[in-house]
Scaffold this active site. Structure first.
Site, PDB file in Angstrom:
ATOM      1  N   GLU A  21       0.831  -1.202   0.000  1.00  0.00           N
ATOM      2  CA  GLU A  21       0.000   0.000   0.000  1.00  0.00           C
ATOM      3  C   GLU A  21       0.865   1.250   0.000  1.00  0.00           C
ATOM      4  O   GLU A  21       0.549   2.247  -0.668  1.00  0.00           O
ATOM      5  CB  GLU A  21      -0.919   0.012   1.216  1.00  0.00           C
ATOM      6  CG  GLU A  21      -1.942  -1.105   1.259  1.00  0.00           C
ATOM      7  CD  GLU A  21      -2.815  -1.010   2.494  1.00  0.00           C
ATOM      8  OE1 GLU A  21      -3.980  -0.598   2.347  1.00  0.00           O
ATOM      9  OE2 GLU A  21      -2.329  -1.338   3.595  1.00  0.00           O
ATOM     10  N   THR A 161       2.100  33.125  47.022  1.00  0.00           N
ATOM     11  CA  THR A 161       1.024  32.774  47.943  1.00  0.00           C
ATOM     12  C   THR A 161       1.520  31.761  48.974  1.00  0.00           C
ATOM     13  O   THR A 161       2.500  31.042  48.746  1.00  0.00           O
ATOM     14  CB  THR A 161      -0.177  32.158  47.199  1.00  0.00           C
ATOM     15  OG1 THR A 161       0.209  30.901  46.611  1.00  0.00           O
ATOM     16  CG2 THR A 161      -0.683  33.085  46.105  1.00  0.00           C
ATOM     17  N   PRO A 163       1.275  28.298  51.265  1.00  0.00           N
ATOM     18  CA  PRO A 163       0.843  26.931  50.938  1.00  0.00           C
ATOM     19  C   PRO A 163      -0.618  26.709  51.311  1.00  0.00           C
ATOM     20  O   PRO A 163      -1.176  27.380  52.180  1.00  0.00           O
ATOM     21  CB  PRO A 163       1.771  26.053  51.770  1.00  0.00           C
ATOM     22  CG  PRO A 163       2.927  26.914  52.134  1.00  0.00           C
ATOM     23  CD  PRO A 163       2.405  28.311  52.209  1.00  0.00           C
ATOM     24  N   ASN A 174       2.392  31.423  41.845  1.00  0.00           N
ATOM     25  CA  ASN A 174       1.192  30.941  41.150  1.00  0.00           C
ATOM     26  C   ASN A 174       0.783  31.888  40.029  1.00  0.00           C
ATOM     27  O   ASN A 174       1.015  33.093  40.082  1.00  0.00           O
ATOM     28  CB  ASN A 174       0.011  30.814  42.120  1.00  0.00           C
ATOM     29  CG  ASN A 174       0.160  29.641  43.065  1.00  0.00           C
ATOM     30  OD1 ASN A 174       0.407  29.827  44.252  1.00  0.00           O
ATOM     31  ND2 ASN A 174       0.024  28.441  42.546  1.00  0.00           N
ATOM     32  N   ARG A 201       8.483  16.451  38.316  1.00  0.00           N
ATOM     33  CA  ARG A 201       7.415  16.578  39.320  1.00  0.00           C
ATOM     34  C   ARG A 201       7.287  15.271  40.102  1.00  0.00           C
ATOM     35  O   ARG A 201       7.203  14.191  39.508  1.00  0.00           O
ATOM     36  CB  ARG A 201       6.089  16.914  38.619  1.00  0.00           C
ATOM     37  CG  ARG A 201       4.818  16.675  39.423  1.00  0.00           C
ATOM     38  CD  ARG A 201       4.655  17.677  40.560  1.00  0.00           C
ATOM     39  NE  ARG A 201       3.510  17.314  41.383  1.00  0.00           N
ATOM     40  CZ  ARG A 201       2.276  17.769  41.200  1.00  0.00           C
ATOM     41  NH1 ARG A 201       2.017  18.599  40.202  1.00  0.00           N
ATOM     42  NH2 ARG A 201       1.300  17.405  42.013  1.00  0.00           N
ATOM     43  N   ARG A 210       6.153  20.941  45.095  1.00  0.00           N
ATOM     44  CA  ARG A 210       6.318  20.414  43.745  1.00  0.00           C
ATOM     45  C   ARG A 210       7.069  21.438  42.887  1.00  0.00           C
ATOM     46  O   ARG A 210       6.932  22.660  43.087  1.00  0.00           O
ATOM     47  CB  ARG A 210       4.990  20.040  43.113  1.00  0.00           C
ATOM     48  CG  ARG A 210       4.025  21.146  42.727  1.00  0.00           C
ATOM     49  CD  ARG A 210       3.371  21.874  43.868  1.00  0.00           C
ATOM     50  NE  ARG A 210       2.704  21.042  44.847  1.00  0.00           N
ATOM     51  CZ  ARG A 210       1.422  20.730  44.774  1.00  0.00           C
ATOM     52  NH1 ARG A 210       0.693  21.176  43.762  1.00  0.00           N
ATOM     53  NH2 ARG A 210       0.863  20.013  45.723  1.00  0.00           N
ATOM     54  N   ASP A 213       3.175  22.534  38.982  1.00  0.00           N
ATOM     55  CA  ASP A 213       1.804  22.075  39.137  1.00  0.00           C
ATOM     56  C   ASP A 213       0.956  22.713  38.043  1.00  0.00           C
ATOM     57  O   ASP A 213       0.892  23.951  37.945  1.00  0.00           O
ATOM     58  CB  ASP A 213       1.267  22.474  40.521  1.00  0.00           C
ATOM     59  CG  ASP A 213      -0.012  21.739  40.882  1.00  0.00           C
ATOM     60  OD1 ASP A 213      -0.286  20.692  40.277  1.00  0.00           O
ATOM     61  OD2 ASP A 213      -0.733  22.215  41.766  1.00  0.00           O
ATOM     62  N   ASP A 215      -2.869  22.539  36.669  1.00  0.00           N
ATOM     63  CA  ASP A 215      -4.219  22.031  36.931  1.00  0.00           C
ATOM     64  C   ASP A 215      -5.189  22.573  35.890  1.00  0.00           C
ATOM     65  O   ASP A 215      -5.241  23.791  35.647  1.00  0.00           O
ATOM     66  CB  ASP A 215      -4.703  22.459  38.323  1.00  0.00           C
ATOM     67  CG  ASP A 215      -4.067  21.641  39.432  1.00  0.00           C
ATOM     68  OD1 ASP A 215      -3.703  20.487  39.167  1.00  0.00           O
ATOM     69  OD2 ASP A 215      -3.922  22.164  40.557  1.00  0.00           O
ATOM     70  N   HIS A 233     -12.286  22.272  38.233  1.00  0.00           N
ATOM     71  CA  HIS A 233     -11.460  21.766  39.328  1.00  0.00           C
ATOM     72  C   HIS A 233     -12.257  21.794  40.630  1.00  0.00           C
ATOM     73  O   HIS A 233     -12.895  22.793  40.969  1.00  0.00           O
ATOM     74  CB  HIS A 233     -10.197  22.609  39.466  1.00  0.00           C
ATOM     75  CG  HIS A 233      -9.185  22.021  40.397  1.00  0.00           C
ATOM     76  ND1 HIS A 233      -9.281  22.152  41.760  1.00  0.00           N
ATOM     77  CD2 HIS A 233      -8.076  21.284  40.159  1.00  0.00           C
ATOM     78  CE1 HIS A 233      -8.254  21.538  42.330  1.00  0.00           C
ATOM     79  NE2 HIS A 233      -7.504  20.999  41.383  1.00  0.00           N
TER      80      HIS A 233
END
Length: 273
Positions: A21, A161, A163, A174, A201, A210, A213, A215, A233
């Site tokens: 083919e 920020t 934890p 963040n 990670r 970590r 991250d 998300d 989330h």
């Protein structure tokens, strides 16, 4: 959404599992439906306000003749992706690839694969609290920018920020980004995990430290609850470090379950705190 249709575009190409083919080639027939807004083009009668179906046919021919794939599933996937990348007015596309000369020792008319692909809006939270936090986040953004499955990335400012949940760790950096993607929610999650893994990670402590991250916060207006993925989330409305940067980008994005905008969720959280 309006439709532009291409029916039974015949293309001689070299796709198939078997060597003969790939060497000899065969005829394929392509059906395409382009979902797009044609109102301005129809009102003003200007081609530049629409999608040139002749150019789309040329791109389909180019994609199918300049590559050799084992599967027509792959051929359909690559063809759909190229159309979405090259024609910005197309929001989504149906691609069907028929293979009437498939090597099947039975009487049949044709075999085919039909797929639907389109652009979706995704909101992704970014975080890091190990090592060079900014570099980890910026490198993740670059990897997304370099992905053929992602476009139109906007990134928020980065904020420091405290934890959340597990307190015995360093402060976080963040942020958030909004983008357009042709990936499914699961496909996008796999890509995010690949980028996290490239940053070494580790998932040893729940809510623990970590390097990176990523998300998935929102995906269009979808509500997803599977063992692999929950969207929106599950705890984002309690997280200042998510709401603050997301609000900078899409303050009027409405939570499909709570029926509140991101700015309303942030205002409620700040008032409660």
């Amino acid at each position: 959404m309006d439709e532009i249709r291409i029916d039974n575009l015949r293309i001689f190409a070299h796709h198939g599992v078997f060597e003969h083919e790939n060497i000899n080639g065969q005829n394929f027939y392509v059906n395409a439906v382009l979902y797009t807004d044609t109102e301005k083009a129809g009102t003003l009668d200007k081609l530049e306000l629409s999608t040139d179906y002749g150019s789309v046919c040329g791109l389909i021919h180019e994609t199918m003749t300049e590559n050799t794939f084992k599967l027509i599933e792959t051929t359909a996937q690559k063809t759909a992706l190229e159309i979405l990348k090259k024609f910005p007015l197309v929001e989504s596309v149906d691609i069907e690839i028929r293979k009437p000369e498939a090597p099947i020792e039975m009487d049949f008319e044709s075999v085919s694969v039909k797929i639907h692909r389109g652009w979706h809006t995704a909101v992704i939270a970014l975080g890091s609290n190990i090592g060079d936090r900014r570099n980890y986040i910026e490198n993740a953004v670059r990897q997304l920018e370099n992905s053929e499955y992602i476009k139109d990335i906007e990134v928020s400012d980065l904020i420091v920020t405290k934890p959340y949940g597990y307190m015995e760790q360093e402060d976080f950096l963040n942020g958030a980004l909004v983008c357009r993607t042709v990936l499914s929610p699961d496909g996008l999650l796999d890509l995010l995990h690949d980028i996290e893994n490239s940053a070494d990670r580790k998932r040893e402590i729940h809510w623990g430290p970590r390097t990176l991250d990523l998300d998935l916060i929102f995906y269009d207006n979808a509500v997803i609850d599977t063992p692999k993925l929950t969207v929106p989330h599950v705890d984002m409305y309690n997280r200042y470090f998510v709401l603050k940067p997301v609000c900078q980008l899409v303050p009027y994005y409405r939570h499909p379950v709570l029926n509140l905008t991101v700015s309303q969720l942030l205002e409620r959280l700040e008032k409660n705190d």
